[in-house]
Design a protein around this motif. Sequence first.
Motif, PDB file in Angstrom:
ATOM      1  N   TYR A  74      -4.589   6.846  -1.882  1.00  0.00           N
ATOM      2  CA  TYR A  74      -3.779   5.670  -1.591  1.00  0.00           C
ATOM      3  C   TYR A  74      -3.841   4.731  -2.791  1.00  0.00           C
ATOM      4  O   TYR A  74      -4.786   4.745  -3.558  1.00  0.00           O
ATOM      5  CB  TYR A  74      -4.321   4.936  -0.356  1.00  0.00           C
ATOM      6  CG  TYR A  74      -4.357   5.807   0.864  1.00  0.00           C
ATOM      7  CD1 TYR A  74      -3.244   5.911   1.686  1.00  0.00           C
ATOM      8  CD2 TYR A  74      -5.481   6.549   1.194  1.00  0.00           C
ATOM      9  CE1 TYR A  74      -3.259   6.735   2.801  1.00  0.00           C
ATOM     10  CE2 TYR A  74      -5.508   7.363   2.309  1.00  0.00           C
ATOM     11  CZ  TYR A  74      -4.389   7.451   3.115  1.00  0.00           C
ATOM     12  OH  TYR A  74      -4.404   8.255   4.209  1.00  0.00           O
ATOM     13  N   ASN A  75      -2.816   3.921  -2.935  1.00  0.00           N
ATOM     14  CA  ASN A  75      -2.866   2.893  -3.975  1.00  0.00           C
ATOM     15  C   ASN A  75      -2.453   1.553  -3.373  1.00  0.00           C
ATOM     16  O   ASN A  75      -1.744   1.510  -2.372  1.00  0.00           O
ATOM     17  CB  ASN A  75      -2.006   3.256  -5.183  1.00  0.00           C
ATOM     18  CG  ASN A  75      -0.527   3.332  -4.862  1.00  0.00           C
ATOM     19  OD1 ASN A  75      -0.094   3.050  -3.766  1.00  0.00           O
ATOM     20  ND2 ASN A  75       0.257   3.729  -5.835  1.00  0.00           N
ATOM     21  N   ILE A  76      -2.928   0.506  -3.970  1.00  0.00           N
ATOM     22  CA  ILE A  76      -2.601  -0.846  -3.517  1.00  0.00           C
ATOM     23  C   ILE A  76      -2.143  -1.636  -4.730  1.00  0.00           C
ATOM     24  O   ILE A  76      -2.786  -1.610  -5.776  1.00  0.00           O
ATOM     25  CB  ILE A  76      -3.821  -1.539  -2.877  1.00  0.00           C
ATOM     26  CG1 ILE A  76      -4.205  -0.816  -1.592  1.00  0.00           C
ATOM     27  CG2 ILE A  76      -3.525  -3.009  -2.598  1.00  0.00           C
ATOM     28  CD1 ILE A  76      -5.423  -1.368  -0.908  1.00  0.00           C
ATOM     29  N   GLU A  77      -1.013  -2.294  -4.585  1.00  0.00           N
ATOM     30  CA  GLU A  77      -0.500  -3.161  -5.636  1.00  0.00           C
ATOM     31  C   GLU A  77      -0.377  -4.568  -5.069  1.00  0.00           C
ATOM     32  O   GLU A  77       0.066  -4.758  -3.940  1.00  0.00           O
ATOM     33  CB  GLU A  77       0.849  -2.659  -6.137  1.00  0.00           C
ATOM     34  CG  GLU A  77       0.731  -1.315  -6.833  1.00  0.00           C
ATOM     35  CD  GLU A  77       2.035  -0.837  -7.423  1.00  0.00           C
ATOM     36  OE1 GLU A  77       2.968  -1.649  -7.569  1.00  0.00           O
ATOM     37  OE2 GLU A  77       2.109   0.352  -7.735  1.00  0.00           O
ATOM     38  N   GLN A 121       0.852  -1.183   0.000  1.00  0.00           N
ATOM     39  CA  GLN A 121       0.000   0.000   0.000  1.00  0.00           C
ATOM     40  C   GLN A 121       0.888   1.233   0.000  1.00  0.00           C
ATOM     41  O   GLN A 121       1.890   1.299   0.704  1.00  0.00           O
ATOM     42  CB  GLN A 121      -0.896   0.015   1.234  1.00  0.00           C
ATOM     43  CG  GLN A 121      -1.838   1.198   1.267  1.00  0.00           C
ATOM     44  CD  GLN A 121      -2.823   1.128   2.421  1.00  0.00           C
ATOM     45  OE1 GLN A 121      -3.010   0.090   3.011  1.00  0.00           O
ATOM     46  NE2 GLN A 121      -3.436   2.242   2.725  1.00  0.00           N
ATOM     47  N   GLY A 122       0.526   2.198  -0.810  1.00  0.00           N
ATOM     48  CA  GLY A 122       1.304   3.425  -0.891  1.00  0.00           C
ATOM     49  C   GLY A 122       0.424   4.643  -0.745  1.00  0.00           C
ATOM     50  O   GLY A 122      -0.799   4.567  -0.842  1.00  0.00           O
TER      51      GLY A 122
END
Length: 123
Positions: free
Chosen positions: A98-101, A69-70
């Motif tokens: 937020y982003n999730i990879e 998570q970023g």
Amino acid sequence: MNKIPTHDPQTGELNPYYEELTGEKNPLSKDVENESFDIPRFVGRKFRYNGEYGLSTWTDTVKRISYRQGIVFDKPLKFKVPKKGEDFKAEKINIIGYNIELDVISSRSGQVYEFKNCVFIND
């Protein structure tokens, strides 16, 4: 009876004749509305990796799925260490989201692969 493939296992491209042959929309198509994404169903599935040099010739099995998570800011962060005797100057930045990879952990080697570049094999 043979099952109509949803995609080409070598390239990952969708089968353009799926709907015509089955009378149903291809479940992998962007036109199909998927309300949720069941991550645990990928554990134990075989996959190949579509990386910089194309689709891998090897097949591995998913051991587990992990995520990163970023935080996304409104501008790039610049971490500049002040020179000796200079004051630190704080720059105002805002968190915009937020982003999730997702990552795939392989069973064979424990290697980590980006989920978005994995091609999952239909059994």
